[in-house]
Design an enzyme around this catalytic site. Structure first.
Site, mmCIF file in Angstrom:
data_model
loop_
_atom_site.group_PDB
_atom_site.id
_atom_site.type_symbol
_atom_site.label_atom_id
_atom_site.label_comp_id
_atom_site.label_asym_id
_atom_site.label_seq_id
_atom_site.Cartn_x
_atom_site.Cartn_y
_atom_site.Cartn_z
ATOM 1 N N CYS A 1 -14.724 121.617 77.994
ATOM 2 C CA CYS A 1 -13.363 121.248 78.405
ATOM 3 C C CYS A 1 -12.884 122.126 79.558
ATOM 4 O O CYS A 1 -13.376 123.238 79.759
ATOM 5 C CB CYS A 1 -12.407 121.392 77.227
ATOM 6 N N GLU B 1 -10.049 123.809 80.051
ATOM 7 C CA GLU B 1 -9.420 125.094 79.728
ATOM 8 C C GLU B 1 -10.450 126.134 79.292
ATOM 9 O O GLU B 1 -10.315 127.314 79.576
ATOM 10 C CB GLU B 1 -8.309 124.938 78.693
ATOM 11 N N CYS C 1 -7.849 120.373 72.774
ATOM 12 C CA CYS C 1 -8.564 119.872 71.599
ATOM 13 C C CYS C 1 -8.717 121.006 70.581
ATOM 14 O O CYS C 1 -8.421 122.169 70.864
ATOM 15 C CB CYS C 1 -9.921 119.304 72.000
ATOM 16 N N CYS D 1 -10.937 123.961 71.697
ATOM 17 C CA CYS D 1 -10.257 124.822 72.675
ATOM 18 C C CYS D 1 -9.169 125.653 72.009
ATOM 19 O O CYS D 1 -8.975 126.811 72.360
ATOM 20 C CB CYS D 1 -9.689 123.994 73.811
HETATM 21 ZN ZN ZN Z 1 -11.090 121.185 74.526
#
Ligand code: ZN
Length: 134
Positions: free
Chosen positions: A52, A54, A87, A90
């Site tokens: 992801c 981030e 998510c 994360c």
């Molecule tokens: Zn994520």
């Protein structure tokens, strides 16, 4: 800080590699000494191998030796129609790598929200839970 970080995250989003979802994410981390780290989502045909945006940004920041106490804020932006938060994976990563009150700015270009990991992940699992077990 907020508008600059969100702007940097939108720049990062331009480098997203999202051929499967076509859902583009950008993120940026600002350190207290003024350095910006950008990240974008990088997908993979083996979906669990996707990273992801981030996490890309915070890992870049940590890879340069910065730690949670050095971080001023994090922005996460998407090109989705709905304002999205990080998510679950994360949130777990950010719960360890950010101070609980570090501002997290979310934007999709239409809506914005300021939050932090304490708000995003109550009862977070962390190193405190492993005390005495390892
Ligand atoms: Zn994520």
């Amino acid at each position: 800080m907020k508008e600059k970080l969100i702007g940097e995250a939108f720049i990062a989003m331009e480098n997203a590699y999202a051929p499967y979802s076509n859902y583009h994410v950008g993120a940026s981390v600002l350190t207290k000494d003024g350095k910006i780290f950008r990240g974008a989502n990088i997908e993979n045909a083996s979906f669990p191998a996707t990273n992801c945006g981030e996490r890309s940004a915070i890992f870049a920041c940590y890879s340069e030796g910065y730690r949670k106490e050095d971080i001023e804020g994090l922005a996460i932006v998407t090109d989705g129609d709905i304002l999205a938060g990080p998510c679950g994976i994360c949130r777990q990563v950010l719960s360890e790598l950010l101070e609980t009150d570090t501002p997290i700015y979310l934007s999709n270009g239409k809506e914005e929200k300021t939050t932090n990991i304490d708000e995003l992940m109550p009862m977070m699992f962390g190193s405190k839970d492993l005390d005495g077990k390892i």
